[in-house]
Design an enzyme around this catalytic site. Structure first.
Site, PDB file in Angstrom:
ATOM      1  N   GLN A  94       3.050 -16.873  26.627  1.00 50.02           N
ATOM      2  CA  GLN A  94       1.599 -16.624  26.673  1.00 50.02           C
ATOM      3  C   GLN A  94       1.069 -16.204  25.295  1.00 50.02           C
ATOM      4  O   GLN A  94       0.025 -16.686  24.857  1.00 50.02           O
ATOM      5  CB  GLN A  94       1.321 -15.523  27.716  1.00 50.02           C
ATOM      6  CG  GLN A  94      -0.133 -15.400  28.129  1.00 50.02           C
ATOM      7  CD  GLN A  94      -0.599 -16.595  28.960  1.00 50.02           C
ATOM      8  OE1 GLN A  94       0.202 -17.364  29.458  1.00 50.02           O
ATOM      9  NE2 GLN A  94      -1.908 -16.763  29.073  1.00 50.02           N
ATOM     10  N   GLU A 115      26.477 -14.069  38.458  1.00 48.83           N
ATOM     11  CA  GLU A 115      27.250 -12.808  38.522  1.00 48.83           C
ATOM     12  C   GLU A 115      26.593 -11.796  39.473  1.00 48.83           C
ATOM     13  O   GLU A 115      26.593 -10.589  39.221  1.00 48.83           O
ATOM     14  CB  GLU A 115      27.512 -12.255  37.123  1.00 48.83           C
ATOM     15  CG  GLU A 115      28.307 -13.264  36.307  1.00 48.83           C
ATOM     16  CD  GLU A 115      29.157 -12.727  35.214  1.00 48.83           C
ATOM     17  OE1 GLU A 115      29.467 -11.530  35.218  1.00 48.83           O
ATOM     18  OE2 GLU A 115      29.542 -13.536  34.349  1.00 48.83           O
TER      19      GLU A 115
HETATM   20  N1  CAA Z   1      33.259  -3.103  42.963  1.00 51.94           N
HETATM   21  C1  CAA Z   1      34.468  -2.854  43.515  1.00 51.94           C
HETATM   22  N2  CAA Z   1      34.753  -3.154  44.788  1.00 51.94           N
HETATM   23  C2  CAA Z   1      33.790  -3.694  45.537  1.00 51.94           C
HETATM   24  C3  CAA Z   1      32.509  -3.969  45.033  1.00 51.94           C
HETATM   25  C4  CAA Z   1      32.256  -3.638  43.680  1.00 51.94           C
HETATM   26  N3  CAA Z   1      31.081  -3.878  43.099  1.00 51.94           N
HETATM   27  N4  CAA Z   1      31.765  -4.533  46.019  1.00 51.94           N
HETATM   28  C5  CAA Z   1      32.545  -4.596  47.099  1.00 51.94           C
HETATM   29  N5  CAA Z   1      33.767  -4.100  46.805  1.00 51.94           N
HETATM   30  C6  CAA Z   1      34.915  -3.981  47.691  1.00 51.94           C
HETATM   31  C7  CAA Z   1      34.606  -3.064  48.892  1.00 51.94           C
HETATM   32  O1  CAA Z   1      34.871  -1.717  48.557  1.00 51.94           O
HETATM   33  C8  CAA Z   1      35.540  -3.603  49.942  1.00 51.94           C
HETATM   34  O2  CAA Z   1      36.838  -3.161  49.698  1.00 51.94           O
HETATM   35  P1  CAA Z   1      37.719  -2.452  50.881  1.00 51.94           P
HETATM   36  O3  CAA Z   1      37.739  -3.412  52.020  1.00 51.94           O
HETATM   37  O4  CAA Z   1      39.039  -2.199  50.236  1.00 51.94           O
HETATM   38  O5  CAA Z   1      36.965  -1.205  51.243  1.00 51.94           O
HETATM   39  C9  CAA Z   1      35.567  -5.095  49.659  1.00 51.94           C
HETATM   40  O6  CAA Z   1      35.176  -5.249  48.284  1.00 51.94           O
HETATM   41  C10 CAA Z   1      34.637  -5.901  50.533  1.00 51.94           C
HETATM   42  O7  CAA Z   1      33.359  -5.378  50.351  1.00 51.94           O
HETATM   43  P2  CAA Z   1      32.267  -5.386  51.499  1.00 51.94           P
HETATM   44  O8  CAA Z   1      32.868  -5.013  52.795  1.00 51.94           O
HETATM   45  O9  CAA Z   1      31.127  -4.565  50.994  1.00 51.94           O
HETATM   46  O10 CAA Z   1      31.914  -6.941  51.542  1.00 51.94           O
HETATM   47  P3  CAA Z   1      30.547  -7.643  51.839  1.00 51.94           P
HETATM   48  O11 CAA Z   1      30.884  -9.034  52.170  1.00 51.94           O
HETATM   49  O12 CAA Z   1      29.692  -6.845  52.767  1.00 51.94           O
HETATM   50  O13 CAA Z   1      29.786  -7.577  50.413  1.00 51.94           O
HETATM   51  C11 CAA Z   1      29.409  -8.280  48.144  1.00 51.94           C
HETATM   52  C12 CAA Z   1      30.420  -7.966  49.224  1.00 51.94           C
HETATM   53  C13 CAA Z   1      29.127  -7.001  47.360  1.00 51.94           C
HETATM   54  C14 CAA Z   1      28.118  -8.849  48.656  1.00 51.94           C
HETATM   55  C15 CAA Z   1      30.138  -9.306  47.281  1.00 51.94           C
HETATM   56  O14 CAA Z   1      30.402 -10.457  48.057  1.00 51.94           O
HETATM   57  C16 CAA Z   1      29.397  -9.706  46.027  1.00 51.94           C
HETATM   58  O15 CAA Z   1      29.427  -8.991  45.034  1.00 51.94           O
HETATM   59  N6  CAA Z   1      28.756 -10.899  46.046  1.00 51.94           N
HETATM   60  C17 CAA Z   1      28.199 -11.476  44.850  1.00 51.94           C
HETATM   61  C18 CAA Z   1      29.208 -12.403  44.230  1.00 51.94           C
HETATM   62  C19 CAA Z   1      28.924 -12.702  42.805  1.00 51.94           C
HETATM   63  O16 CAA Z   1      28.568 -11.836  42.028  1.00 51.94           O
HETATM   64  N7  CAA Z   1      29.132 -13.952  42.443  1.00 51.94           N
HETATM   65  C20 CAA Z   1      28.987 -14.361  41.091  1.00 51.94           C
HETATM   66  C21 CAA Z   1      29.780 -15.592  40.845  1.00 51.94           C
HETATM   67  S1  CAA Z   1      30.648 -15.557  39.353  1.00 51.94           S
HETATM   68  C22 CAA Z   1      29.606 -16.106  38.157  1.00 51.94           C
HETATM   69  O17 CAA Z   1      28.432 -16.209  38.316  1.00 51.94           O
HETATM   70  C23 CAA Z   1      30.294 -16.342  36.881  1.00 51.94           C
HETATM   71  C24 CAA Z   1      29.703 -17.294  35.942  1.00 51.94           C
HETATM   72  O18 CAA Z   1      30.225 -18.354  35.747  1.00 51.94           O
HETATM   73  C25 CAA Z   1      28.558 -16.868  35.110  1.00 51.94           C
END
Ligand code: CAA
Length: 379
Positions: free
Chosen positions: A336, A363
């Site tokens: 803009q 991510e």
């Molecule tokens: N750090 C550490 N551990 C984590 C965490 C975090 N940020 N988030 C979840 N966990 C752990 C939980 O503690 C749990 O562990 P336990 O079973 O041992 O307790 C386990 O992971 C499962 O977690 P949830 O039960 O909370 O799982 P969920 O399915 O409800 O949610 C989520 C998980 C946070 C949504 C996860 O799926 C997520 O982060 N999704 C986004 C994925 C992502 O960022 N994708 C990016 C792709 S890579 C990319 O883009 C790269 C590129 O090329 C640029």
């Protein structure tokens, strides 16, 4: 609290800025137009130590802290956000994960070359049906004793074609849910490993993003990273750090657009004076600068917490959430400020606006960051 950067951090900023100005800027528009991944430039980033900044020197890395890494990504992304993401994925998602969780053999075999930029790596979590819902892995890795049999499809893979080694997340024990997931270092060239189509993207067009397919790929058992079933933990913890890298990339995109706007506003005249003397533009510049400074503080805070070995999950998610919104807002305002010139490629800000959008998506989308923050607040 010390807001001053150390001499070392300032030196990193200067080195990254010089490299971006002298080597990335000259062809940045052409690379974006042609979607051209420039191997020579990535090698040059490796030679300057930007591809494995936090890796220990014994594995070929720079042995630097996360703050230095964030500063370097910020400076590089001001000019070329595609170089920023190539760097971020290699440093945060590939090198960091391998160094923290990989066996000594895997480190010797891959990390030493990844950290110097001799080869680059990719991180393969997303699938056609597993983006935000990352536990829902359809790619399978069946344990065959001395090897795993890998089958499935990964998509949106940064450096999908140009990488030599991919960290692939796959389900081994479906009955265990996310605790049955593993991660493997998978080399290009293995039989059954195919590189699929290249995405024609809105932004970060000089990075190559591909679909990758695995059909009965035999992955040696020693290429599994970490304990059996620890792959989801690996993915989540590498992404926590990766989010600092992407937040720094977003910060750089915003700061780059702001610097261009500031300069342009002093040169461009309307109604007999530089547009910087019009309050309408001054208000935009003030708000841009304030938001960028706030984003920078969040990014540097997350980096600092990680360097101090403190919990940085929430700080990294906040930094990414806020910095990516700032990048989108600032770049839109930068277009803009530039008026019609902002809408054409020559002035760079339209590219930065296109580049900004992905920082709210990859991510972990902004919505996922809010989920992560809320879970941390409520736990
Ligand atoms: N750090 C550490 N551990 C984590 C965490 C975090 N940020 N988030 C979840 N966990 C752990 C939980 O503690 C749990 O562990 P336990 O079973 O041992 O307790 C386990 O992971 C499962 O977690 P949830 O039960 O909370 O799982 P969920 O399915 O409800 O949610 C989520 C998980 C946070 C949504 C996860 O799926 C997520 O982060 N999704 C986004 C994925 C992502 O960022 N994708 C990016 C792709 S890579 C990319 O883009 C790269 C590129 O090329 C640029």
């Amino acid at each position: 609290m010390d807001f001053n950067l150390s001499e070392e951090h300032q030196a990193v900023r200067n080195a990254a800025r010089d490299f971006a100005q002298n080597q990335l800027l000259p062809q940045v528009i052409e690379r974006d137009n042609l979607q051209k991944f420039d191997t020579g430039l990535v090698q040059a980033m490796g030679e300057l130590g930007f591809m494995g900044m936090m890796v220990a020197p014994e594995y070929g890395g720079g042995g630097m802290d996360t703050l230095a890494y964030a500063i370097a990504i910020e400076e590089i992304s001001k000019i070329d956000a595609s170089a920023g993401v190539i760097m971020s994925v290699n440093n945060s998602l590939v090198c960091w994960g391998l160094e923290k969780y990989g066996s000594e053999d895997l480190k010797q075999k891959y990390l030493t070359r990844l950290a110097t930029g001799e080869i680059i790596g990719a991180f393969c979590l997303s699938e056609p049906e597993a983006g935000s819902d990352a536990t829902s892995q359809h790619t399978t890795a069946v344990d065959m004793g001395d090897h795993y049999l890998l089958n499935g499809t990964k998509n949106w893979i940064t450096s999908g074609n140009t990488s030599s080694v991919c960290l692939v997340i796959a389900q081994t024990h479906p009955e265990k849910g996310h605790k049955g997931i593993n991660v493997f270092a998978v080399e290009k060239g293995l039989e059954g490993f195919t590189i699929g189509r290249k995405e024609d993207k809105m932004g970060i067009r000089a990075s190559d993003t591909h679909t990758l397919m695995f059909s009965d790929v035999k992955v040696p058992v020693e290429n599994r990273i970490g304990e059996d079933g620890s792959g989801f933990k690996f993915a989540m913890s590498t992404l926590n750090g990766g989010r600092i890298g992407i937040a720094a990339q977003a910060l750089g995109i915003a700061a780059g657009a702001f610097e261009l706007s500031l300069k342009y506003s002093k040169e461009r005249k309307t109604f007999g004076k530089p547009i910087s003397e019009h309050q309408a533009i001054q208000f935009k510049l003030s708000e841009m600068a304030t938001k960028i400074e706030a984003a920078r503080l969040l990014v540097y805070k997350a980096a600092r917490l990680k360097d101090e070995d403190k919990d940085y999950i929430q700080a990294a998610a906040m930094a990414k959430l806020y910095a990516s919104d700032v990048a989108m807002w600032v770049t839109t305002e930068a277009v803009q400020v530039h008026g019609g010139y902002g809408y054409v490629k020559e002035y760079h800000v339209e590219r930065l606006m296109r580049d900004a959008k992905i920082t709210q998506i990859y991510e972990g989308t902004s919505e996922i960051q809010k989920l992560v923050i809320a879970r941390e607040l409520l736990k």
